[in-house]
Design a protein around this motif. Structure first.
Motif, PDB file in Angstrom:
ATOM      1  N   ASN A  48      10.000   5.807 -60.995  1.00  0.00           N
ATOM      2  CA  ASN A  48       9.671   5.731 -59.569  1.00  0.00           C
ATOM      3  C   ASN A  48       9.506   7.158 -59.035  1.00  0.00           C
ATOM      4  OD1 ASN A  48      10.829   5.032 -56.437  1.00  0.00           O
ATOM      5  ND2 ASN A  48       9.491   3.514 -57.362  1.00  0.00           N
ATOM      6  N   ASP A 106       9.058   7.685 -50.116  1.00  0.00           N
ATOM      7  CA  ASP A 106      10.347   7.357 -50.724  1.00  0.00           C
ATOM      8  C   ASP A 106      10.122   6.895 -52.169  1.00  0.00           C
ATOM      9  OD1 ASP A 106      12.636   5.929 -51.569  1.00  0.00           O
ATOM     10  OD2 ASP A 106      12.024   4.178 -50.390  1.00  0.00           O
ATOM     11  N   GLY A 107      10.412   7.791 -53.102  1.00  0.00           N
ATOM     12  CA  GLY A 107      10.275   7.455 -54.520  1.00  0.00           C
ATOM     13  C   GLY A 107      11.562   7.732 -55.268  1.00  0.00           C
ATOM     14  N   LEU A 108      12.697   7.312 -54.697  1.00  0.00           N
ATOM     15  CA  LEU A 108      13.986   7.575 -55.360  1.00  0.00           C
ATOM     16  C   LEU A 108      14.261   6.555 -56.461  1.00  0.00           C
ATOM     17  CD1 LEU A 108      16.040   8.455 -52.142  1.00  0.00           C
ATOM     18  CD2 LEU A 108      15.361  10.036 -53.958  1.00  0.00           C
ATOM     19  N   PHE A 109      14.202   5.267 -56.110  1.00  0.00           N
ATOM     20  CA  PHE A 109      14.412   4.209 -57.107  1.00  0.00           C
ATOM     21  C   PHE A 109      13.454   3.057 -56.831  1.00  0.00           C
ATOM     22  CE2 PHE A 109      18.576   6.240 -56.759  1.00  0.00           C
ATOM     23  CZ  PHE A 109      18.764   6.602 -58.085  1.00  0.00           C
ATOM     24  N   ILE A 138       7.648   3.684 -52.405  1.00  0.00           N
ATOM     25  CA  ILE A 138       6.924   3.403 -53.648  1.00  0.00           C
ATOM     26  C   ILE A 138       7.619   2.240 -54.345  1.00  0.00           C
ATOM     27  CG2 ILE A 138       6.130   4.328 -55.849  1.00  0.00           C
ATOM     28  CD1 ILE A 138       6.283   7.121 -54.680  1.00  0.00           C
ATOM     29  N   LEU A 140       9.424  -0.233 -54.000  1.00  0.00           N
ATOM     30  CA  LEU A 140      10.412  -0.907 -53.136  1.00  0.00           C
ATOM     31  C   LEU A 140      11.130   0.160 -52.323  1.00  0.00           C
ATOM     32  CD1 LEU A 140      11.896  -2.896 -56.086  1.00  0.00           C
ATOM     33  CD2 LEU A 140      11.205  -4.078 -53.995  1.00  0.00           C
ATOM     34  N   PRO A 141      11.634  -0.170 -51.129  1.00  0.00           N
ATOM     35  CA  PRO A 141      12.511   0.793 -50.465  1.00  0.00           C
ATOM     36  C   PRO A 141      13.696   1.065 -51.403  1.00  0.00           C
ATOM     37  CG  PRO A 141      11.885  -0.984 -48.969  1.00  0.00           C
ATOM     38  CD  PRO A 141      11.431  -1.406 -50.338  1.00  0.00           C
ATOM     39  N   SER A 142      13.990   2.333 -51.666  1.00  0.00           N
ATOM     40  CA  SER A 142      15.041   2.665 -52.643  1.00  0.00           C
ATOM     41  C   SER A 142      16.372   2.086 -52.192  1.00  0.00           C
ATOM     42  CB  SER A 142      15.137   4.180 -52.786  1.00  0.00           C
ATOM     43  OG  SER A 142      13.890   4.677 -53.234  1.00  0.00           O
TER      44      SER A 142
END
Ligand SMILES: NC(=O)C1=CN([C@@H]2O[C@H](COP(=O)(O)OP(=O)(O)OC[C@H]3O[C@@H](n4cnc5c(N)ncnc54)[C@H](O)[C@@H]3O)[C@@H](O)[C@H]2O)[C@@H](O)CC1
Ligand SMILES: [K+]
Length: 494
Positions: A48, A106-109, A138, A140-142
């Motif tokens: 992600n 938002d690409g944390l998880f 990205i 899903l919301p992390s």
């Protein structure tokens, strides 16, 4: 989705090219959402984060001002390769101030989320919430589980989410669905044939799932070809719920609908009913006499019904006479201390019983399953269906329909306008209409839930349950036009 990625790689796709396509879709969406101003990209350590890093790279190549914040070093091969393509150093999470940016990516998880957010990732999400930043997530919301829609620890409120290939359950189930904002699905080159290999058992409740079961309007239709539904009335001061169900059954497409009422409730029903017929039914003996008429093929029992003893006896008589039954409201509560009897009835009457509980009714029948909400609604509805032998419609803003064979469909046509008294009675009647048309119970429930939501959306704010049956024809017309069906002679020509 992880399974889909793996399958795509096996089928000859390259996972890095999938990541490039995913990142390009994210960059395009970001540009469209915020055509000017600085963009922050929060990138986690897995794929992600890899999508996020590449999206940052693409945006910078277009001349956008982009700052990248990473809570750790990339772990995966693809994510590491993406990171190496990024020219400048990423910044530490402490330097992130949401108010400085026109948009935060938002690409944390994503699909790999396994446990609640903590440490730097949780702190970044906390700042997003405080700063009221515009967020593009990205996949899903992390923090939102793609499998259950549940929030693990914390998750940002996204304005939009870009996902890939197909929506995941977490995009349709609450609270995930609400946190996603507007979801778009990007085609990143995963072939549709992957689905045949994965054989998914969880679906979005949409016409392609059940359109082959829909009754097409034909020139030569007559009312008996469209089934005869029966709805049981409650006592003299509790007849409204059953009338809502009966009107919905008629509008929903049953050829005939009859209300069965005890002697004491005949007069009040007679004063209100027109197209719906009325017959007296005082006890299980009279019901047995009525059941001799083989044309009565689908029954709705529960809305405003009252007597628990009678409900159990009627349910058993109907199923033993091999008729389809929708058990709702008081019909479900009647089995609260007799759940084993209900499950035995379901097991011995495969493909005839539909249960339509809201969460409170569900917990009365399946307390142990209801005690594990973190496993998600599809899990709960599936377990209940397997145990009861019935199709289970677990109602709510994200209604899930599950069959004993493991299929589960998540509905997306719901609306908060449906959160008003009596709408459940209408749904029970709509399921009855489909069963009267000999649609198998899983598809019958899916179609009814879809129509119910669309009908409510057609009205919008201020909806009350009485409005719904009258809107069902428009919902059916919309469905027919989506499926390419037409009612002979309609719309009328000059
Ligand atoms: N593999 C591919 O080719 C593609 C992957 N895609 C992206 O890849 C994502 C999935 O990537 P990953 O499987 O690497 O998973 P994530 O990037 O979602 O998570 C990375 C890893 O973090 C660890 N983790 C999980 N929860 C955590 C937590 N709360 N705190 C700390 N660490 C945690 C896990 O080991 C997990 O594998 C998708 O959401 C999508 O964005 C897309 O680019 C499509 C193509
Ligand atoms: K994310």
């Amino acid at each position: 989705m992880a399974q889909a990625d793996e399958m795509a790689a096996k089928l000859g796709g390259c996972s890095y090219s999938l990541m490039q396509a995913a990142a390009a879709a994210v960059a395009n969406r970001a540009d469209a959402m915020a055509p000017s101003g600085p963009i922050a990209v929060l990138a986690g350590t897995g794929n992600n984060g890899g999508d996020a890093v590449l999206a940052a790279h693409y945006l910078r190549a277009r001349g956008r001002s982009v700052r990248l914040f990473m809570p750790g070093a990339a772990k995966g091969d693809d994510a590491g390769r993406a990171m190496s393509e990024w020219a400048s150093q990423s910044e530490s999470p402490e330097a992130f101030l949401p108010g400085e940016f026109a948009l935060v990516i938002d690409g944390l998880f994503g699909a790999g989320l396994q446990r609640p957010l903590d440490g730097a990732a949780a702190e970044l999400v906390r700042r997003l919430g405080e700063g009221k930043a515009r967020v593009l997530s990205i996949d899903l919301p992390s923090g939102v589980s793609g499998e259950t829609g549940q929030v693990l620890g914390s998750a940002p409120q996204a304005e939009a989410t870009v996902t890939f290939f197909r929506r995941k359950p977490g995009h349709l189930l609450q609270p995930g669905a609400a946190l996603c904002g507007k979801v778009t699905v990007a085609d990143i080159g995963i072939p549709a044939t992957v689905l045949h290999q994965i054989q998914p058992q969880t679906f979005a409740n949409q016409p392609p799932l059940w359109r082959h079961r829909l009754l097409k309007p034909g020139e030569a239709d007559h009312k008996y070809a469209r089934g005869h539904a029966v709805v049981f009335s409650g006592g003299p001061s509790h007849t409204g719920a059953a009338r809502l169900a009966a009107m919905a059954a008629l509008r929903g497409g049953a050829g005939l609908v009859t209300m069965f009422a005890a002697g004491s409730a005949m007069a009040v029903n007679a004063a209100h009913l027109t197209a719906v017929m009325l017959r007296r039914c005082d006890d299980v003996g009279q019901l047995a006499d009525h059941l001799a008429d083989g044309r009565l093929n689908a029954f709705v029992l529960g809305p405003g019904f009252g007597s628990a003893d009678k409900a159990r006896a009627y349910a058993a008589a109907i199923l033993e006479a091999r008729r389809a039954l929708v058990l709702d409201a008081d019909g479900l509560t009647a089995f609260r201390d007799h759940a084993a009897d209900l499950f035995l009835l379901g097991a011995t009457n495969a493909a005839r019983l539909v249960l339509t509980p809201h969460m409170g009714e569900f917990a009365r029948l399946f307390p142990d399953i209801a005690a594990e909400p973190e496993r998600g609604k599809p899990y709960m509805a599936r377990m209940a269906a397997a145990r009861s032998g019935a199709v289970v419609v677990l109602k709510g803003s994200d209604t899930v329909i599950a069959a004993p064979d493991g299929r589960a469909a998540i509905n997306a046509t719901g609306t908060p306008a449906l959160a008003t008294a009596g709408t459940g009675d209408v749904l029970a009647g709509l399921v009855g209409a489909q069963l009267a048309n000999d649609v198998p119970p899983f598809e019958a429930a899916c179609i009814a839930v879809w129509l119910h939501g669309v009908a409510a959306r057609l009205y919008g704010p201020g909806l009350i349950a009485e409005d719904l049956p009258g809107l069902v024809p428009q919902a059916i017309a919309r469905l027919h036009s989506l499926c390419g069906f037409s009612l002979p002679g309609w719309p009328p020509q000059e």
